[in-house]
Each structure stands twice: as C-alpha cells, then as structure tokens.
Write an enzyme that holds these catalytic residues in place. Structure first.
Site, mmCIF file in Angstrom:
data_model
loop_
_atom_site.group_PDB
_atom_site.id
_atom_site.type_symbol
_atom_site.label_atom_id
_atom_site.label_comp_id
_atom_site.label_asym_id
_atom_site.label_seq_id
_atom_site.Cartn_x
_atom_site.Cartn_y
_atom_site.Cartn_z
ATOM 1 N N ARG A 72 98.793 18.985 6.391
ATOM 2 C CA ARG A 72 98.495 18.372 5.100
ATOM 3 C C ARG A 72 99.769 17.907 4.406
ATOM 4 N NH1 ARG A 72 93.226 18.701 4.531
ATOM 5 N NH2 ARG A 72 92.131 20.592 5.175
ATOM 6 N N HIS A 114 105.546 9.088 11.123
ATOM 7 C CA HIS A 114 104.314 9.785 10.741
ATOM 8 C C HIS A 114 103.267 8.787 10.304
ATOM 9 C CE1 HIS A 114 106.975 9.535 7.223
ATOM 10 N NE2 HIS A 114 105.879 9.399 6.486
HETATM 11 P P1 DGP Z 1 106.744 8.475 3.581
HETATM 12 O O1 DGP Z 1 106.948 7.854 2.234
HETATM 13 O O2 DGP Z 1 105.792 7.639 4.457
HETATM 14 O O3 DGP Z 1 108.045 8.808 4.269
HETATM 15 O O4 DGP Z 1 105.962 9.817 3.276
HETATM 16 C C1 DGP Z 1 106.486 11.088 3.470
HETATM 17 C C2 DGP Z 1 105.425 12.070 3.066
HETATM 18 O O5 DGP Z 1 105.837 13.365 3.465
HETATM 19 C C3 DGP Z 1 105.159 12.147 1.551
HETATM 20 O O6 DGP Z 1 103.811 11.747 1.285
HETATM 21 C C4 DGP Z 1 105.375 13.593 1.190
HETATM 22 C C5 DGP Z 1 105.388 14.291 2.524
HETATM 23 N N1 DGP Z 1 106.315 15.421 2.600
HETATM 24 C C6 DGP Z 1 107.634 15.413 2.313
HETATM 25 N N2 DGP Z 1 108.170 16.625 2.503
HETATM 26 C C7 DGP Z 1 107.146 17.416 2.955
HETATM 27 C C8 DGP Z 1 107.075 18.776 3.331
HETATM 28 O O7 DGP Z 1 108.040 19.534 3.314
HETATM 29 N N3 DGP Z 1 105.857 19.230 3.739
HETATM 30 C C9 DGP Z 1 104.749 18.425 3.773
HETATM 31 N N4 DGP Z 1 103.606 18.973 4.183
HETATM 32 N N5 DGP Z 1 104.783 17.131 3.425
HETATM 33 C C10 DGP Z 1 105.967 16.637 3.013
#
Ligand code: DGP
Length: 114
Positions: free
Chosen positions: A29, A100
C-alpha cells in the site's frame, strides 16, 4: 540498493503493508493514498525508472501488469475499474526512483489528467 526506500521495503528492512510478494514483484500500500485503494506494484530488482528499462526487462514489465490485475481482483475493484500510472522523471512528479506502478481505485476518478 541500500539507499532506496522501495528496496528496503522489498527486503523487509522497512515496514510496509505488503499485499503480494514473490521472487520477481512486490505490491504494497502507498503511504499517502489518493483513493480507497492505492497500491504500488514494483519489480524486486532495482530499476530506477522506465528510462532505465532494457530489452531483457520486457517480460518483467508485462508481469507487473499481471500482478496489478491480481491485486485489483484481491481488492475487489477489478469490476468497477482502476487506474494504472507510471511516473517517469521530474515533469511527471516521480519522487521515488525505483520503478513502480500506481494501482489506484475504489472511487470514480477524474479525467483528463495533466
Ligand atoms: P512517485 O511520485 O510516482 O515517485 O510516487 C511515489 C509514491 O511512493 C508516493 O505516492 C508515496 C509513496 N511512498 C514514498 N515513500 C514510501 C514509503 O516509505 N512507503 C510506502 N508504502 N510508500 C511510500
């Protein structure tokens, strides 16, 4: 990569709500959900972005979509629909440089984007 947060999550060294994991792909998530379902589907191998994909990654990229569909089914949103987003580079807003796929759903979404 030791300084990549998603690599740390994949290795179980950072906490996450993991929904699916196998030897090639992990799905957990998003920490900042923008919809009732917001899952990140990532290759276990560190690939920074779409810009860094090689020909030999083609099967892996296809498999990311297969897992996204499987997670959408698990979340019960395959019928209502969902959006898959891959940000690439600064103009897209990519902040984590580990490839991702955002799987977003559970509510009707606006379109067009941008
Ligand atoms: P992007 O902008 O496409 O690089 O989105 C990165 C996403 O990753 C953002 O929606 C928040 C998520 N994210 C960042 N750090 C973490 C983390 O430590 N854990 C989780 N589960 N999500 C994270």
């Amino acid at each position: 990569m030791s300084n990549c947060i998603f690599c740390q999550i994949i290795l179980g060294k950072s906490p996450s709500h993991m929904l699916y994991q196998d030897e090639r792909v992990s799905a957990f998530r998003d920490i900042h959900p923008v919809a009732p379902t917001h899952v990140l589907v990532v290759p276990n191998q560190h690939i920074a972005s779409v810009n860094d994909l090689a020909r030999e990654d083609e099967a892996l990229v296809g498999y990311l979509f297969t897992v996204a569909h499987q997670v959408a089914r698990q979340e019960g949103i395959d019928g209502t629909g969902y959006r898959l987003i891959i940000n690439t580079g600064p103009h897209s807003g990519q902040v984590v440089f580990h490839l991702h796929l955002h799987l977003i759903g559970g509510q009707r979404m606006r379109f067009p984007m941008g």
